[in-house]
Design an enzyme around this catalytic site. Structure first.
Site, mmCIF file in Angstrom:
data_model
loop_
_atom_site.group_PDB
_atom_site.id
_atom_site.type_symbol
_atom_site.label_atom_id
_atom_site.label_comp_id
_atom_site.label_asym_id
_atom_site.label_seq_id
_atom_site.Cartn_x
_atom_site.Cartn_y
_atom_site.Cartn_z
ATOM 1 N N GLU A 1 -43.215 9.731 57.634
ATOM 2 C CA GLU A 1 -42.832 10.774 56.691
ATOM 3 C C GLU A 1 -43.702 10.759 55.443
ATOM 4 O OE1 GLU A 1 -38.758 10.381 55.403
ATOM 5 O OE2 GLU A 1 -38.950 11.923 53.860
ATOM 6 N N GLU B 1 -27.321 11.627 49.342
ATOM 7 C CA GLU B 1 -28.016 12.910 49.507
ATOM 8 C C GLU B 1 -27.066 14.003 50.003
ATOM 9 O OE1 GLU B 1 -31.543 11.901 51.896
ATOM 10 O OE2 GLU B 1 -32.596 11.554 50.009
ATOM 11 N N ASP C 1 -37.721 4.659 48.949
ATOM 12 C CA ASP C 1 -37.564 5.468 50.159
ATOM 13 C C ASP C 1 -38.816 5.444 51.039
ATOM 14 O OD1 ASP C 1 -36.669 7.186 52.055
ATOM 15 O OD2 ASP C 1 -36.638 8.962 50.786
HETATM 16 C C1 GCV Z 1 -32.212 11.545 56.968
HETATM 17 C C2 GCV Z 1 -35.421 10.354 53.004
HETATM 18 C C3 GCV Z 1 -35.790 11.480 53.922
HETATM 19 C C4 GCV Z 1 -34.574 12.198 54.445
HETATM 20 C C5 GCV Z 1 -33.663 11.164 55.102
HETATM 21 C C6 GCV Z 1 -33.306 10.107 54.071
HETATM 22 C C7 GCV Z 1 -32.434 9.001 54.651
HETATM 23 O O1 GCV Z 1 -34.893 10.839 51.805
HETATM 24 O O2 GCV Z 1 -36.623 12.377 53.236
HETATM 25 O O3 GCV Z 1 -35.007 13.157 55.364
HETATM 26 O O4 GCV Z 1 -32.518 11.766 55.618
HETATM 27 O O5 GCV Z 1 -34.479 9.511 53.606
HETATM 28 O O6 GCV Z 1 -32.971 7.951 54.923
HETATM 29 O O7 GCV Z 1 -31.253 9.198 54.810
#
Ligand code: GCV
Length: 720
Positions: free
Chosen positions: A411, A309, A383
């Site tokens: 989340e 990411e 995820d």
């Molecule tokens: C910290 C998901 C979340 C992100 C998070 C990512 C991860 O994509 O939306 O906020 O980033 O996981 O686990 O690194």
């Protein structure tokens, strides 16, 4: 006369008001409330636990003594005597063979319990009846103390105790996604509890309560900062602050860890690269590790999100994840630190199905990681969705230490307000059979190291703790923090047993409350799955903030951030073909599972649309069409939340007002939002299915355009 009785009335109501204020609860005390036991239990406990005989004098021994004293004073409603020698019957003696001759003389079975395990026994020593809490190390004694209190908190007999417990997983770690400005990525419980600006000089008493809570469930490590790490974490200024936190946590057996940003040497000290094979980079990390250990002698190690990411990583220099992890591991090894290297990687430049990418990346690296590296794998291949099959990495890398990472913060399961007990989700994952070494090769056995005899074992949870008085954003979110710790200690515990423990300690032991609330918790995650992503659907949440439904989004920054990528609805059907005719993600599972998941008719309903693109008129096992079944799941989800509200409404007499009202209000929000999810998803998917709703099903309240028009620019927890 009248005035006198009026005054008397006022006096009485003032007293009552004071009394109820004294009993008002806001959730701060978590599951460590230690309210007085009922009369009947007082009779059974009182004589047995009023004198504490402390053997050790270390800060950890003192923490155990203080917790026992606090707990027993609260539970038994009277002062507890502290002594250093056994004078009568009924004392609780706690310590190690090294600091108590009595304990040493009891020949307790401590040999296999390591530094953290403990025994609790009813014994007779020196002619006195005692309860002994013993361990090889002080932290084991502390864990035993919490266990002993838990027995009383859950109204179990303490008469003939013979308990032995040892953690099945070595590293039990809570990951904070806390930024240094105190925002929390995916945090829904306020701001970060680390008050960096006032550290190291001001130590909020909350840090100690936090450490007590963590120790009570066996958590022994805390990653202080977000995996999207800021380089300032490694500056002398922040090392001092972190060292102050480490000092608070140390007596509770908790080590601190940092998330580190791969490019820190460049950003902090102007190095030309962050190439893991560059001698200057290697030297920089070694020196940094030495500096950290100078400040925090028992520092735990690093957590790394690299080449994921948008985060920098070793692949920027055409090196592998193993090259990167091992370079950091070398720097930490002289100090006995570890590296937790995350396998949450996927790339927008890789056209391969996102759920396959972590496996593709890490399986070829099996055997290439140093001994003090643990590869940290999310429970599912995508995820943290409300439901995913387990990640196929579990079982596929026998020569690699693997950690299971779960997300405690919700989340994708309704933020703070939706009631979703995640113990059931994690149990489902842990019990999943990978077939890596034939039937019975569960994820739990991979994670506890028993399947492949791995050197290091770990379980990590992305925390849900923040500055809210109730710590976790809602009363019931506390149960997820609790369940995480208990499962990390013993991944074979049942989610139901954990829920029951938690309910008894957090609310009341009254059966009339415990039974319905545990049932409600046990069904709650499935309810969320039903109204958000039934039948194996995933990632339909609003893009970016992940609040509410937005299955129609197709214009996010990259294809695999779009909900349409995850449901593939069209005129024929819905779901992602991951069989050999599609992305062939099924091939990443062991042959029996690959065969099962390839066969549409043998794929469990709960994973159906995860693995298959299924025709709207496909006949499900129930005899209904897929479309009808989808609508039914969405509808049941909403109905189930309504039932949860009814259940809770009946329980008002058993709960203090603040916690009752907060939960009632949150359940009302949940029902409203469940309906929103149902209606928006049905309205949207109906544009593809072109079929009527099954008889009796209410149409969506609004046209699709209404749901599409909703926008939420300031949702909490979003990285901005
Ligand atoms: C910290 C998901 C979340 C992100 C998070 C990512 C991860 O994509 O939306 O906020 O980033 O996981 O686990 O690194």
């Amino acid at each position: 006369m009248k005035i006198a009785s009026l005054l008397q009335g006022l006096f009485v109501s003032a007293i009552l008001a004071l009394a109820s204020a004294a009993h008002a609860e806001d959730g701060y005390d978590l599951w460590l409330r230690y309210h007085p036991v009922e009369k009947e239990w007082l009779g059974r406990y009182r004589t047995d636990a009023t004198t504490l005989v402390t053997a050790g004098s270390s800060p950890t021994a003192r923490a155990a003594r203080d917790e026992l004293a606090r707990g027993l004073r609260g539970l038994l409603g009277r002062a507890v005597k502290l002594d250093d020698t056994i004078r009568g019957n009924g004392a609780v003696l706690f310590g190690t063979p090294a600091n108590s001759r009595t304990i040493a003389g009891l020949n307790l079975p401590l040999a296999k319990l390591g530094a953290e395990g403990y025994v609790i026994r009813s014994v007779t020593a020196r002619g006195r009846k005692l309860t002994v809490i013993a361990a090889n190390g002080d932290v084991g004694v502390l864990y035993g103390a919490f266990h002993f209190l838990r027995l009383m908190q859950t109204r179990q007999s303490i008469d003939h105790l013979d308990v032995a417990s040892v953690p099945r997983i070595q590293y039990r770690i809570l990951d904070h996604w806390d930024n240094l400005d105190r925002t929390v990525e995916r945090g829904y419980a306020g701001f970060s509890i680390w008050d960096w600006q006032k550290l190291p000089d001001y130590l909020d008493p909350r840090y100690t309560d936090y450490a007590r809570a963590q120790a009570s469930i066996g958590v022994n490590g805390v990653v202080l900062n977000n995996v999207g790490a800021q380089t300032a974490m490694l500056t002398p200024l922040y090392l001092k602050k972190a060292a102050a936190l480490a000092d608070v946590f140390r007596p509770y057996g908790i080590k601190v860890y940092f998330s580190v940003r791969w490019s820190t040497p460049m950003e902090l000290d102007g190095l030309k690269s962050a190439d893991p094979l560059d001698p200057a980079v290697i030297a920089w990390w070694k020196a940094k590790a030495d500096e950290i250990y100078g400040a925090i002698p028992d520092f735990g190690g690093f957590l790394v999100k690299a080449n994921s990411e948008g985060q920098p990583g070793p692949q920027d220099y055409k090196r592998t994840h193993a090259d990167g992890a091992n370079m950091l591991a070398d720097a930490l090894a002289p100090h006995h630190g570890i590296v937790m290297w995350r396998a949450f990687v996927y790339s927008q430049n890789n056209p391969v199905d996102r759920v396959k990418q972590a496996y593709d990346e890490f399986v070829p690296l099996d055997g290439k990681f140093d001994d003090n590296v643990i590869v940290q794998v999310k429970n599912g291949p995508l995820d943290f969705q409300p439901r995913e099959p387990f990640s196929p990495l579990f079982g596929a890398t026998p020569k690699t230490n693997l950690a299971l990472e779960v997300q405690i913060t919700k989340e994708y399961l309704g933020f703070a307000t939706h009631l979703a007990y995640l113990g059931t989700m994690w149990q489902e994952v842990l019990e999943s059979d990978t077939y890596a070494r034939g039937p019975g090769s569960t994820v739990a056995k991979v994670v506890d190291g028993s399947l492949f005899a791995n050197k290091l074992t770990a379980m990590a949870g992305v925390g849900n703790v923040g500055t809210d008085r109730n710590w976790t954003g809602s009363q019931f979110n506390q149960a997820n923090w609790y369940a995480f710790g208990r499962l990390a200690w013993n991944p074979n515990l049942s989610a139901r047993a954990i829920a029951e423990e938690w309910v008894r300690m957090t609310f009341t032991n009254d059966k009339a409350f415990v039974a319905p609330v545990v049932d409600m918790m046990m069904g709650s995650r499935e309810t969320v799955v039903d109204y958000m992503t039934p039948l194996g659907l995933a990632h339909l949440m609003g893009t970016g903030h992940h609040y509410g439904p937005a299955p129609w989004v197709d214009n996010a920054g990259r294809p695999d951030w779009n909900p349409v990528y995850y449901h593939r609805a069209d005129a024929q059907g819905i779901g992602v073909d991951r069989t050999p005719t599609g992305s062939n993600a099924v091939a990443q599972y062991a042959p029996p599972l690959a065969a099962q998941f390839t066969d549409l008719d043998k794929t469990p309903d709960k994973y159906l649309l995860w693995f298959h693109h299924v025709a709207w008129d496909y006949k499900m096992k129930s005899g209904r069409t897929l479309w009808d079944k989808l609508v039914l799941h969405y509808t049941h989800g909403v109905e189930d939340v309504a039932k949860m509200r009814t259940t809770w409404a009946k329980l008002r007499p058993y709960v203090d007002p603040q916690r009752y009202e907060e939960t009632a209000a949150y359940l009302a929000i949940q029902e409203k939002e469940a309906k929103w999810w149902r209606d928006a998803c049905i309205a949207y998917f109906q544009t593809f299915s072109n079929r009527p709703l099954p008889p009796g099903m209410a149409p969506p309240e609004h046209p699709l355009a209404y749901y599409k028009g909703l926008s939420f620019p300031y949702e909490p927890g979003t990285a901005r």
